[in-house]
Scaffold this motif. Structure first.
Motif, PDB file in Angstrom:
ATOM      1  N   GLY A 189     -14.540  -2.627 -18.751  1.00 25.72           N
ATOM      2  CA  GLY A 189     -13.393  -3.413 -19.176  1.00 25.72           C
ATOM      3  C   GLY A 189     -13.421  -4.838 -18.642  1.00 25.72           C
ATOM      4  O   GLY A 189     -12.870  -5.737 -19.244  1.00 25.72           O
ATOM      5  N   PHE A 190     -14.068  -5.039 -17.484  1.00 21.90           N
ATOM      6  CA  PHE A 190     -14.135  -6.374 -16.883  1.00 21.90           C
ATOM      7  C   PHE A 190     -15.423  -7.080 -17.269  1.00 21.90           C
ATOM      8  O   PHE A 190     -15.398  -8.182 -17.787  1.00 21.90           O
ATOM      9  CB  PHE A 190     -14.006  -6.285 -15.359  1.00 21.90           C
ATOM     10  CG  PHE A 190     -14.018  -7.620 -14.682  1.00 21.90           C
ATOM     11  CD1 PHE A 190     -12.924  -8.467 -14.764  1.00 21.90           C
ATOM     12  CD2 PHE A 190     -15.121  -8.043 -13.965  1.00 21.90           C
ATOM     13  CE1 PHE A 190     -12.929  -9.711 -14.141  1.00 21.90           C
ATOM     14  CE2 PHE A 190     -15.139  -9.282 -13.341  1.00 21.90           C
ATOM     15  CZ  PHE A 190     -14.039 -10.111 -13.433  1.00 21.90           C
ATOM     16  N   GLY A 230     -16.421  -8.005 -20.413  1.00 24.98           N
ATOM     17  CA  GLY A 230     -16.047  -6.715 -20.994  1.00 24.98           C
ATOM     18  C   GLY A 230     -14.974  -6.861 -22.053  1.00 24.98           C
ATOM     19  O   GLY A 230     -14.291  -7.893 -22.164  1.00 24.98           O
ATOM     20  N   ALA A 231     -14.780  -5.795 -22.826  1.00 22.15           N
ATOM     21  CA  ALA A 231     -13.862  -5.817 -23.966  1.00 22.15           C
ATOM     22  C   ALA A 231     -12.412  -6.077 -23.561  1.00 22.15           C
ATOM     23  O   ALA A 231     -11.716  -6.882 -24.188  1.00 22.15           O
ATOM     24  CB  ALA A 231     -13.961  -4.503 -24.734  1.00 22.15           C
ATOM     25  N   THR A 232     -11.927  -5.422 -22.517  1.00 22.32           N
ATOM     26  CA  THR A 232     -10.537  -5.604 -22.096  1.00 22.32           C
ATOM     27  C   THR A 232     -10.295  -7.036 -21.645  1.00 22.32           C
ATOM     28  O   THR A 232      -9.271  -7.644 -21.988  1.00 22.32           O
ATOM     29  CB  THR A 232     -10.191  -4.630 -20.952  1.00 22.32           C
ATOM     30  OG1 THR A 232     -10.468  -3.297 -21.386  1.00 22.32           O
ATOM     31  CG2 THR A 232      -8.742  -4.734 -20.554  1.00 22.32           C
ATOM     32  N   PHE A 233     -11.239  -7.582 -20.889  1.00 17.98           N
ATOM     33  CA  PHE A 233     -11.142  -8.970 -20.420  1.00 17.98           C
ATOM     34  C   PHE A 233     -11.110  -9.916 -21.623  1.00 17.98           C
ATOM     35  O   PHE A 233     -10.260 -10.819 -21.701  1.00 17.98           O
ATOM     36  CB  PHE A 233     -12.331  -9.256 -19.517  1.00 17.98           C
ATOM     37  CG  PHE A 233     -12.269 -10.537 -18.719  1.00 17.98           C
ATOM     38  CD1 PHE A 233     -11.260 -11.463 -18.858  1.00 17.98           C
ATOM     39  CD2 PHE A 233     -13.263 -10.811 -17.803  1.00 17.98           C
ATOM     40  CE1 PHE A 233     -11.233 -12.638 -18.110  1.00 17.98           C
ATOM     41  CE2 PHE A 233     -13.251 -11.971 -17.047  1.00 17.98           C
ATOM     42  CZ  PHE A 233     -12.231 -12.882 -17.200  1.00 17.98           C
ATOM     43  N   LYS A 234     -12.001  -9.707 -22.594  1.00 18.32           N
ATOM     44  CA  LYS A 234     -12.027 -10.541 -23.809  1.00 18.32           C
ATOM     45  C   LYS A 234     -10.683 -10.516 -24.521  1.00 18.32           C
ATOM     46  O   LYS A 234     -10.174 -11.543 -24.967  1.00 18.32           O
ATOM     47  CB  LYS A 234     -13.094 -10.038 -24.783  1.00 18.32           C
ATOM     48  CG  LYS A 234     -14.470 -10.527 -24.523  1.00 18.32           C
ATOM     49  CD  LYS A 234     -15.382 -10.031 -25.639  1.00 18.32           C
ATOM     50  CE  LYS A 234     -16.822 -10.212 -25.285  1.00 18.32           C
ATOM     51  NZ  LYS A 234     -17.717  -9.687 -26.323  1.00 18.32           N
ATOM     52  N   GLU A 235     -10.113  -9.307 -24.651  1.00 12.59           N
ATOM     53  CA  GLU A 235      -8.838  -9.168 -25.356  1.00 12.59           C
ATOM     54  C   GLU A 235      -7.721  -9.937 -24.652  1.00 12.59           C
ATOM     55  O   GLU A 235      -6.885 -10.564 -25.301  1.00 12.59           O
ATOM     56  CB  GLU A 235      -8.469  -7.689 -25.480  1.00 12.59           C
ATOM     57  CG  GLU A 235      -9.363  -6.937 -26.438  1.00 12.59           C
ATOM     58  CD  GLU A 235      -9.177  -5.427 -26.382  1.00 12.59           C
ATOM     59  OE1 GLU A 235      -8.274  -4.962 -25.651  1.00 12.59           O
ATOM     60  OE2 GLU A 235      -9.943  -4.720 -27.052  1.00 12.59           O
ATOM     61  N   LYS A 236      -7.708  -9.901 -23.323  1.00 15.20           N
ATOM     62  CA  LYS A 236      -6.678 -10.639 -22.584  1.00 15.20           C
ATOM     63  C   LYS A 236      -6.832 -12.143 -22.785  1.00 15.20           C
ATOM     64  O   LYS A 236      -5.852 -12.855 -22.967  1.00 15.20           O
ATOM     65  CB  LYS A 236      -6.729 -10.304 -21.099  1.00 15.20           C
ATOM     66  CG  LYS A 236      -6.090  -8.985 -20.791  1.00 15.20           C
ATOM     67  CD  LYS A 236      -5.979  -8.755 -19.313  1.00 15.20           C
ATOM     68  CE  LYS A 236      -5.326  -7.406 -19.078  1.00 15.20           C
ATOM     69  NZ  LYS A 236      -5.179  -7.094 -17.666  1.00 15.20           N
ATOM     70  N   GLU A 274      -4.803 -10.896 -27.112  1.00 13.94           N
ATOM     71  CA  GLU A 274      -4.574  -9.651 -27.840  1.00 13.94           C
ATOM     72  C   GLU A 274      -3.972  -8.570 -26.950  1.00 13.94           C
ATOM     73  O   GLU A 274      -3.585  -7.524 -27.434  1.00 13.94           O
ATOM     74  CB  GLU A 274      -5.895  -9.153 -28.453  1.00 13.94           C
ATOM     75  CG  GLU A 274      -6.430 -10.105 -29.509  1.00 13.94           C
ATOM     76  CD  GLU A 274      -7.820  -9.749 -29.994  1.00 13.94           C
ATOM     77  OE1 GLU A 274      -8.399  -8.751 -29.532  1.00 13.94           O
ATOM     78  OE2 GLU A 274      -8.334 -10.498 -30.842  1.00 13.94           O
ATOM     79  N   GLN A 275      -3.933  -8.815 -25.646  1.00 11.86           N
ATOM     80  CA  GLN A 275      -3.324  -7.882 -24.699  1.00 11.86           C
ATOM     81  C   GLN A 275      -2.376  -8.671 -23.821  1.00 11.86           C
ATOM     82  O   GLN A 275      -2.674  -9.793 -23.421  1.00 11.86           O
ATOM     83  CB  GLN A 275      -4.398  -7.261 -23.800  1.00 11.86           C
ATOM     84  CG  GLN A 275      -4.819  -5.897 -24.191  1.00 11.86           C
ATOM     85  CD  GLN A 275      -5.634  -5.252 -23.069  1.00 11.86           C
ATOM     86  OE1 GLN A 275      -5.612  -5.665 -21.924  1.00 11.86           O
ATOM     87  NE2 GLN A 275      -6.360  -4.233 -23.431  1.00 11.86           N
TER      88      GLN A 275
END
Length: 102
Positions: A46-47, A82-88, A92-93
């Motif tokens: 995620g990171f 990571g995907a979660t970091f990109k989304e933030k 998107e998050q």
């Protein structure tokens, strides 16, 4: 945010002392550096992923002289987000408010 600001923010969030937080941050950075230097990856789901990458020799222009030259092959440290970091970062998050988090 610089290193001292990061340490202060982590200390506030966790309730740990500045000294303990600094020791943790220094240990974390040291572990990542040593692991990547030996050719292994550090994956934080995620990171992102820290790793060493081989870069092929290439021809380019030396910016200080303007002359064309051959740059030798080398290894570089790399970080892939990571995907979660990109989304933030994209918005998107939701970004959590400051304060202690679990």
């Amino acid at each position: 945010m610089n290193k001292n600001q990061l340490i202060a923010a982590l200390s506030d969030r966790t309730g740990a002392t500045l000294k303990d937080t600094q020791a943790f941050v220094d240990a974390f950075v040291g572990c990542v550096e040593n692991t990547v230097a030996t050719g292994d990856k550090v994956v934080l789901p995620g990171f992102g992923t820290f790793e060493a990458r081989d870069v092929a020799a290439r021809e380019g222009v030396d910016p200080s002289t303007g002359q064309r030259r051959l740059f030798p092959a080398t290894r570089r440290a790399s970080f892939k987000v990571g995907a979660t970091f990109k989304e933030k970062v994209k918005g998107e998050q939701p970004v959590p408010s400051s304060g202690k988090q679990s």
